[in-house]
Scaffold this motif. Sequence first.
Motif, PDB file in Angstrom:
ATOM      1  N   LEU A 199     -71.198  22.687  62.597  1.00 38.75           N
ATOM      2  CA  LEU A 199     -69.886  22.741  62.602  1.00 38.75           C
ATOM      3  C   LEU A 199     -69.374  24.304  62.373  1.00 38.75           C
ATOM      4  N   SER A 200     -68.344  24.596  63.307  1.00 35.47           N
ATOM      5  CA  SER A 200     -67.768  26.083  62.936  1.00 35.47           C
ATOM      6  C   SER A 200     -66.774  25.725  61.876  1.00 35.47           C
ATOM      7  N   ALA A 201     -66.066  26.532  61.105  1.00 31.19           N
ATOM      8  CA  ALA A 201     -65.081  26.439  60.285  1.00 31.19           C
ATOM      9  C   ALA A 201     -63.880  25.741  61.131  1.00 31.19           C
ATOM     10  N   SER A 202     -63.532  26.166  62.293  1.00 29.56           N
ATOM     11  CA  SER A 202     -62.634  25.730  63.169  1.00 29.56           C
ATOM     12  C   SER A 202     -62.815  24.185  63.417  1.00 29.56           C
ATOM     13  N   ALA A 203     -64.000  24.019  63.877  1.00 27.62           N
ATOM     14  CA  ALA A 203     -64.188  22.364  64.255  1.00 27.62           C
ATOM     15  C   ALA A 203     -64.222  21.611  63.017  1.00 27.62           C
ATOM     16  N   LEU A 204     -64.660  22.001  61.593  1.00 28.39           N
ATOM     17  CA  LEU A 204     -64.599  21.229  60.494  1.00 28.39           C
ATOM     18  C   LEU A 204     -63.072  21.039  60.220  1.00 28.39           C
ATOM     19  N   ALA A 205     -62.639  21.937  60.255  1.00 30.20           N
ATOM     20  CA  ALA A 205     -60.852  21.988  60.116  1.00 30.20           C
ATOM     21  C   ALA A 205     -60.196  20.896  60.865  1.00 30.20           C
ATOM     22  N   ARG A 206     -60.667  21.131  62.304  1.00 33.03           N
ATOM     23  CA  ARG A 206     -59.810  20.261  63.422  1.00 33.03           C
ATOM     24  C   ARG A 206     -60.318  18.824  62.927  1.00 33.03           C
ATOM     25  N   GLU A 207     -61.451  18.287  62.794  1.00 32.69           N
ATOM     26  CA  GLU A 207     -61.901  17.000  62.480  1.00 32.69           C
ATOM     27  C   GLU A 207     -61.506  16.389  61.048  1.00 32.69           C
ATOM     28  N   ALA A 208     -61.412  17.376  60.223  1.00 35.42           N
ATOM     29  CA  ALA A 208     -60.885  16.927  58.961  1.00 35.42           C
ATOM     30  C   ALA A 208     -59.323  16.795  58.821  1.00 35.42           C
ATOM     31  N   GLY A 209     -58.647  17.394  59.856  1.00 33.34           N
ATOM     32  CA  GLY A 209     -57.183  17.373  59.852  1.00 33.34           C
ATOM     33  C   GLY A 209     -56.437  18.295  58.924  1.00 33.34           C
ATOM     34  N   ILE A 210     -57.157  19.695  58.520  1.00 28.96           N
ATOM     35  CA  ILE A 210     -56.748  20.287  57.703  1.00 28.96           C
ATOM     36  C   ILE A 210     -56.836  21.742  58.506  1.00 28.96           C
ATOM     37  N   SER A 211     -56.214  22.954  57.875  1.00 29.83           N
ATOM     38  CA  SER A 211     -56.177  24.079  58.644  1.00 29.83           C
ATOM     39  C   SER A 211     -57.653  25.184  58.297  1.00 29.83           C
ATOM     40  N   LYS A 212     -57.890  25.651  59.388  1.00 33.42           N
ATOM     41  CA  LYS A 212     -58.825  26.512  59.445  1.00 33.42           C
ATOM     42  C   LYS A 212     -58.856  27.450  58.135  1.00 33.42           C
ATOM     43  N   SER A 213     -57.791  28.133  58.016  1.00 34.42           N
ATOM     44  CA  SER A 213     -57.604  28.868  56.687  1.00 34.42           C
ATOM     45  C   SER A 213     -57.968  28.215  55.414  1.00 34.42           C
ATOM     46  N   THR A 214     -57.673  27.067  55.513  1.00 38.57           N
ATOM     47  CA  THR A 214     -58.156  26.483  53.998  1.00 38.57           C
ATOM     48  C   THR A 214     -59.545  26.334  53.909  1.00 38.57           C
ATOM     49  N   VAL A 215     -60.349  25.977  54.948  1.00 37.60           N
ATOM     50  CA  VAL A 215     -61.695  25.828  54.924  1.00 37.60           C
ATOM     51  C   VAL A 215     -62.319  27.170  54.833  1.00 37.60           C
ATOM     52  N   SER A 216     -61.822  28.375  55.237  1.00 33.00           N
ATOM     53  CA  SER A 216     -62.107  29.670  55.199  1.00 33.00           C
ATOM     54  C   SER A 216     -62.066  30.190  53.528  1.00 33.00           C
ATOM     55  N   GLU A 217     -60.931  29.838  52.978  1.00 33.71           N
ATOM     56  CA  GLU A 217     -60.649  30.016  51.600  1.00 33.71           C
ATOM     57  C   GLU A 217     -61.471  29.372  50.929  1.00 33.71           C
ATOM     58  N   LEU A 218     -61.824  28.024  50.975  1.00 32.62           N
ATOM     59  CA  LEU A 218     -62.649  27.288  50.161  1.00 32.62           C
ATOM     60  C   LEU A 218     -64.007  28.091  50.359  1.00 32.62           C
ATOM     61  N   GLU A 219     -64.578  28.401  51.278  1.00 34.51           N
ATOM     62  CA  GLU A 219     -65.972  28.819  51.556  1.00 34.51           C
ATOM     63  C   GLU A 219     -66.082  30.365  50.910  1.00 34.51           C
ATOM     64  N   ARG A 220     -64.958  30.763  50.657  1.00 38.05           N
ATOM     65  CA  ARG A 220     -64.959  32.165  50.066  1.00 38.05           C
ATOM     66  C   ARG A 220     -64.785  32.038  48.500  1.00 38.05           C
ATOM     67  N   GLY A 221     -64.713  30.805  48.112  1.00 42.57           N
ATOM     68  CA  GLY A 221     -64.693  30.387  46.683  1.00 42.57           C
ATOM     69  C   GLY A 221     -63.112  30.795  46.022  1.00 42.57           C
ATOM     70  N   ASN A 222     -62.114  30.985  47.127  1.00 43.90           N
ATOM     71  CA  ASN A 222     -60.781  30.793  46.835  1.00 43.90           C
ATOM     72  C   ASN A 222     -60.086  29.465  47.241  1.00 43.90           C
ATOM     73  N   GLY A 223     -58.634  29.376  46.766  1.00 44.30           N
ATOM     74  CA  GLY A 223     -57.845  28.146  47.364  1.00 44.30           C
ATOM     75  C   GLY A 223     -57.853  27.397  46.074  1.00 44.30           C
ATOM     76  N   ASN A 224     -57.018  26.351  46.376  1.00 43.57           N
ATOM     77  CA  ASN A 224     -56.615  25.279  45.227  1.00 43.57           C
ATOM     78  C   ASN A 224     -56.341  23.945  46.108  1.00 43.57           C
ATOM     79  N   PRO A 225     -57.739  23.225  46.290  1.00 42.07           N
ATOM     80  CA  PRO A 225     -57.597  21.997  47.268  1.00 42.07           C
ATOM     81  C   PRO A 225     -56.937  21.066  46.592  1.00 42.07           C
ATOM     82  N   SER A 226     -56.372  20.097  47.159  1.00 43.20           N
ATOM     83  CA  SER A 226     -56.017  18.615  46.897  1.00 43.20           C
ATOM     84  C   SER A 226     -57.130  18.020  46.960  1.00 43.20           C
TER      85      SER A 226
END
Length: 189
Positions: free
Chosen positions: A23-50
């Motif tokens: 899966l690309s970051a875009s495909a994962l985001a789309r299937e999970a119902g979250i934004s691509k930027s959230t996936v990208s941030e988490l994969e960089r070790g950033n973000g504050n996920p719920s």
Amino acid sequence: MNQSQPLPPLAHNLRMWRERRGLSASALAREAGISKSTVSELERGNGNPSLDTLWALAKTLTIPLGSLFTASTSHADTEIRRLIDAPVIARDGSKVIAQLLAGWRTSGEVEVAVVTLAPNATRSSRGNAVGVVERAICMSGLIEVGPEGSSSLLEPGDMLTFRADQPHIYRARADGGRLLVVQQYPSAV
């Protein structure tokens, strides 16, 4: 804590499982119902996920929630169950000082919860079952975490791993704070 540490397990494992699933970051985001930027941030070790975000990612990747934090919980038959929302963890008289906002358990192997601490609140734990390992990730505020007598001060984004089968504390500073707590049981090792 040193901010030049390697990527936390969540960042590394999310990317690894996404790539394994093709899966690309875009495909994962789309299937999970979250934004691509959230996936990208988490994969960089950033973000504050719920926890809802983490749960959606785990369900989409068809992996147990704990696999985002540890590499050894990839059993195909592991069930993800949401625990009851908002049970009180600790009180000071009639005032709630620490609260479990939501949590998940994966077949008794890994529990994940968000803990909110009031300003200057301390939550003490007598310790869990033998062999339990805890990862505490600071989401907001400054929080002292770890075994009594050798705790560490965590800033947002910092993670501490320690044996949780011994007495340990969570102590917030003046502004309070939130922790993402991952407890791994021996059966998950």
